[in-house]
Design a protein around this motif. Structure first.
Motif, short mmCIF file in Angstrom:
data_model
loop_
_atom_site.label_atom_id
_atom_site.label_comp_id
_atom_site.label_asym_id
_atom_site.label_seq_id
_atom_site.Cartn_x
_atom_site.Cartn_y
_atom_site.Cartn_z
N ARG A 1 0.57 -4.57 9.11
CA ARG A 1 0.42 -3.14 9.39
C ARG A 1 1.76 -2.42 9.38
O ARG A 1 1.83 -1.27 8.96
N MET B 1 0.84 -1.19 0.00
CA MET B 1 0.00 0.00 0.00
C MET B 1 0.88 1.25 0.00
O MET B 1 1.99 1.24 0.54
N MET C 1 -6.29 1.54 4.81
CA MET C 1 -5.91 0.15 4.58
C MET C 1 -7.08 -0.78 4.88
O MET C 1 -7.32 -1.74 4.15
N GLU D 1 -7.23 1.39 -3.70
CA GLU D 1 -6.58 2.30 -2.74
C GLU D 1 -6.59 3.72 -3.27
O GLU D 1 -6.93 4.67 -2.55
N HIS E 1 2.79 -2.22 5.76
CA HIS E 1 1.68 -1.73 4.93
C HIS E 1 1.47 -2.61 3.70
O HIS E 1 1.50 -2.14 2.57
#
Length: 187
Positions: free
Chosen positions: A134, A106, A114, A163, A137
């Protein structure tokens, strides 16, 4: 208006979208859009927000209605196309639809964006989120209909497309700028 009153008003205003979402979710779960469902939804939303204290999620404070409309329209089309594609893959006896688990990096570092991307990707038939990293990402998806590397890249590009649409619709100006910079660097 005192400073304390202003701070309270800002806090309520920031949490209002989540409160409204909880009421709408309650009504959707019951499949009723009646006054009784709305009132009980408000009661449940107050209960949930007071008993299960979660950290406040900071919204960007920006909603671009045009890009939100584009996102919703594309999402509805993707739902129909994804459903038809998966149905065809199941009914086609000549070929086994290949599967893969792919990693999709991402651009944004925002947990809320997200999460929205992960939910969007999972709701479209043919893909499912299996893990989220996380710290780095990265979303990990299980996808159907993969036969070669080009199909893998197409799936990655599709998730990154969602996204981009979400960032344009509800992301902060800094996130939009980061998205544009990433897209020009990739070209």
């Amino acid at each position: 208006m005192t400073t304390q009153t202003r701070e309270l008003a800002r806090a309520v205003w920031r949490q209002l979208p989540f409160f409204v979402w909880l009421v709408a979710l309650w009504m959707l779960l019951w499949g009723q859009f009646t006054m009784l469902a709305a009132v009980t939804g408000v009661i449940v939303a107050v209960f949930v927000t007071r008993v299960f204290r979660l950290p406040a999620v900071e919204l960007s404070g920006r909603v671009n209605l045009w890009w939100l409309f584009v996102f919703v329209a594309e999402f509805l089309v993707a739902l129909v196309v994804g459903s038809l594609t998966v149905a065809w893959q199941v009914l086609d006896p000549r070929r086994y639809p290949g599967t893969a688990v792919i990693a999709v990096p991402m651009v944004t570092e925002d947990d809320l964006i997200m999460t929205h991307v992960a939910v969007t990707a999972s709701l479209i038939p043919g893909s499912l989120i299996v893990d989220i990293d996380r710290d780095r990402h990265v979303l990990y998806l299980h996808v159907l209909g993969v036969r070669n590397d080009a199909d893998l890249e197409r799936q990655r590009a599709a998730v990154q497309h969602w996204e981009g649409r979400l960032v344009r619709a509800v992301g902060s100006r800094a996130q939009v700028a980061a998205m544009r910079a990433e897209r020009t660097d990739a070209v």
